[in-house]
Design an enzyme around this catalytic site. Structure first.
Site, short mmCIF file in Angstrom:
data_model
loop_
_atom_site.label_atom_id
_atom_site.label_comp_id
_atom_site.label_asym_id
_atom_site.label_seq_id
_atom_site.Cartn_x
_atom_site.Cartn_y
_atom_site.Cartn_z
N GLU A 1 -23.19 -8.66 60.53
CA GLU A 1 -23.98 -7.60 59.91
C GLU A 1 -23.94 -7.84 58.41
OE1 GLU A 1 -24.19 -3.29 58.18
OE2 GLU A 1 -22.47 -4.64 58.23
N ASP B 1 -18.71 -5.96 60.98
CA ASP B 1 -19.19 -5.10 59.90
C ASP B 1 -18.97 -5.77 58.55
OD1 ASP B 1 -20.17 -2.29 59.30
OD2 ASP B 1 -18.35 -2.33 58.08
#
Length: 699
Positions: free
Chosen positions: A450, A421
């Site tokens: 990401e 993330d």
């Protein structure tokens, strides 16, 4: 002594241009190195590829990926040269491959090789004076013109005798060349017969495989990291396990699903043909500043909070949320997924809820503001009051050790893929160290970045070791945008950046999907599934969930902040599900190895500014099936219209002469047509907005 005792079946590479290695103890030709005071070799070799910007990191590929090996090589005058690339596999196998000159006028040479063995390969380019090619060209011109014919014939005979002296050549080859030399010297051989010898393709083929060389230049030894196939190929599906099996209670709240109830959804995901099941964070969720539905600051009883607000008194990053079950339940879920052909990917989010154990145990890991409070995460105008970002500068060694401990913990539970993330909000140096350390222990671990960010940090993360990267795909929707985007992925950054084309995420519901209706969902899925070997879908896409929270690009009633109760089977029975279409796309991907490649994409042309055309082709020598494969995609990217136009194809991309007809099968509908390089198409966005065409092999 170098030998080639491996059979084709066990070679650690696939190639259309292998050259037999020497089978005697003779050393290779000496390099015509630079003379004192210069850096230029006798035959310069520059711009080797695969490579990465700056040369600080290794280029990378995945097992079975068709990798172009290119170099620029040239010499003075008109004499011809040849170029080889010599490969050394991680286990020590050596192979030699001939490069072909690109017809671009820039002295570029290329061959394509698919390395199969995982690990670090080394390679070097070798350029040499190609004595046969030089003679062949001069003899063709001079003998045809009646100039210096006797000299050219004698030079050819001497050249053939040099080749015959090479005892590593098979006896039939040497006899063939002896006869050719005799023909050239025979007074009864006229110039026409001599030209036949010069132009004989079988003789040229002998010298292509075993060239007679001089003035050899040996380039620098370079490296290529080859990772497992899943690092570059796969269809991903994301779901929240707490929503799978969740059920309403009498008091109006919802009881969370568990790993055991989520196991029942595995059949549906595997049945659609997906390879990787990605789970958002499965850890305890903080209660301090917990978010309510639609990202509000007033959670109601029963609101589960965002999974990315990690940590509470129930544990941190190494714990499982008690509503989902136990660590043993998670391991059982991973095993059940594996039994259905699914590999579980887990979210790795280095951040903390205000009540994460780290906050009290390691307050130095966070940023303290002048008023004594800890700074929470922001991405203006978004605010994440339920998340504290990590400050990596206060105790870098402690944070590194903890991050490594967490990854080792989940690897021990059977997880080998991590979706990371917001990695672009952490130091690049940290990721380089962490991924290298993990890869040294577990080289089959895959990290997906990401990182919806600027090109420099996005590419920097890939260079630092991330095997896959989110990209700007969700915001590339027009024909011109997609042409530029897909071409860049396939040809500009493919040596180090592998895209994962997610069509949607819990955070991303683009205007294209919001207002494009069901055709938009088909179009985006088809382009994602065929444009790159890895793509992804977040649950709900197949149900056409397209209502956004006002003023945002994310779903209303966002699953990040609440449970979602969906009846997958009922939607499919009603015909209100895209699942059959996704299933067919994944079947096509599995049946066509050309779609499992990144670097083989060619953009073609149409007369309509909404009709995107591209192809992917893979030669028989490079294919896992042993058969050539070509797929053409023609997509109407305007989800609101019926379009008809002419499509213009450069059929040379798959070896068909322009103007020659060939047969295609429409893989979504089963229709068959005879096509050529100019074709009429009509694509109805409300019926079938995309053609996926397989070029049938000639019989």
């Amino acid at each position: 002594m170098v030998t080639t005792t491996r059979s084709v079946r066990t070679r650690p590479w696939r190639s259309a241009s292998p050259i037999p290695l020497r089978t005697v103890d003779d050393p290779p030709p000496e390099s015509a190195a630079a003379v004192s005071g210069t850096v230029t070799a006798r035959i310069p070799i520059v711009l080797p590829s695969p490579s990465v910007p700056g040369g600080q990191f290794r280029p990378s590929a995945f097992s079975g990926e068709a990798v172009p090996f290119r170099a620029t090589a040239f010499r003075e005058g008109h004499d011809r040269i040849g170029v080889h690339v010599r490969l050394f596999s991680p286990s020590g196998d050596e192979s030699l491959h001939r490069l072909s000159a690109l017809e671009d006028g820039f002295d570029r040479w290329e061959t394509t090789i698919a390395p199969l063995e995982e690990g670090v390969w080394s390679f070097r380019f070798e350029a040499f004076a190609d004595d046969f090619a030089t003679w062949e060209h001069a003899a063709e011109v001079k003998i045809a013109a009646g100039v210096d014919t006797a000299i050219m014939r004698e030079l050819g005979a001497l050249l053939f005798e040099r080749a015959v002296a090479d005892q590593s050549r098979p006896l039939p080859e040497r006899r063939r060349l002896e006869n050719a030399a005799r023909d050239l010297r025979d007074p009864a051989t006229d110039d026409g017969r001599a030209l036949d010898v010069v132009r004989d393709p079988s003789i040229a083929a002998l010298f292509a495989v075993r060239p007679v060389t001089s003035l050899m230049t040996v380039g620098a030894t370079l490296e290529l990291l080859v990772e497992r196939e899943r690092a570059g190929v796969g269809a991903w599906y994301e779901f929240f396990p707490r929503s799978e099996g969740a059920r309403p209670l009498k008091d109006g709240t919802i009881k969370s699903g568990t790993f055991r109830s989520a196991t029942r959804r595995l059949a549906g995901v595997a049945g659609m043909g997906f390879d990787v099941l990605y789970l958002p964070p499965i850890h305890p969720i903080g209660r301090v500043n917990r978010k309510g539905r639609n990202n509000t600051l007033d959670p109601q009883p029963g609101d589960p909070g965002s999974p990315w607000a990690i940590g509470s008194d129930e544990g941190g990053h190494d714990a499982v949320h008690p509503d989902l079950g136990t660590l043993a339940d998670f391991r059982a879920f991973v095993r059940a997924a594996r039994e259905r052909g699914l590999e579980v990917a887990l979210d790795f989010a280095l951040q903390a809820a205000p009540d994460h154990p780290w906050v009290s145990a390691h307050p130095e890991w966070f940023t303290t503001l002048p008023d004594g409070s800890i700074a929470y995460a922001e991405n203006p105008p978004k605010k994440y009051q339920d998340i504290y970002p990590i400050n990596f500068d206060n105790d870098p060694e402690g944070i590194r050790a903890e991050a490594l401990r967490i990854l080792r913990h989940w690897i021990a539970q059977g997880v080998k893929i991590f979706r990371v993330d917001n990695p672009h909000t952490k130091p690049l140096q940290f990721w380089e160290w962490l991924i290298a350390t993990v890869s040294a222990e577990n080289p089959d671990v895959v990290f997906l970045a990401e990182a919806f960010t600027r090109p420099a940090p996005l590419q920097g993360l890939a260079l630092a070791g991330f095997q896959q990267s989110y990209t700007y795909f969700t915001w590339r929707n027009t024909k011109s945008e997609l042409e530029e985007f897909l071409t860049g992925l396939a040809h500009d950054t493919a040596d180090f950046l592998r895209p994962n084309l997610f069509v949607n995420t819990p955070d991303i519901l683009t205007e294209y999907l919001q207002f494009g209706g069901r055709p938009a969902y088909k179009i985006r899925a088809a382009i994602a599934a065929t444009g790159a070997p890895t793509y992804g879908v977040y649950a709900g896409y197949e149900l056409y969930e397209n209502v956004a929270r006002p003023g945002s690009e994310e779903n209303i009633d966002n699953e990040k902040y609440e449970y979602k109760l969906r009846d997958w089977d009922a939607a499919e029975e009603r015909g209100d599900s895209l699942a059959p279409y996704l299933r067919r796309l994944n079947e096509i991907r599995r049946d066509h190895p050309a779609l499992g490649q990144l670097r083989n994409l060619t953009v073609h042309w149409s007369d309509d500014d909404a009709i995107l055309v591209y192809s992917k082709t893979l030669s028989a020598e490079l294919s896992s099936t042993g058969r050539a494969d070509t797929v053409i995609v023609v997509a109407n990217v305007d989800p609101h219209s019926v379009r008809q136009t002419m499509v213009h194809l450069d059929t040379r991309a798959w070896g068909v002469t322009p103007g020659e007809p060939f047969e295609v099968e429409e893989l979504l509908t089963g229709q068959r047509w005879t096509w050529a390089d100019y074709n009429f198409v009509k694509l109805d966005a409300f019926h079938e907005p995309v053609h996926i065409l397989h070029v049938k092999e000639s019989r």
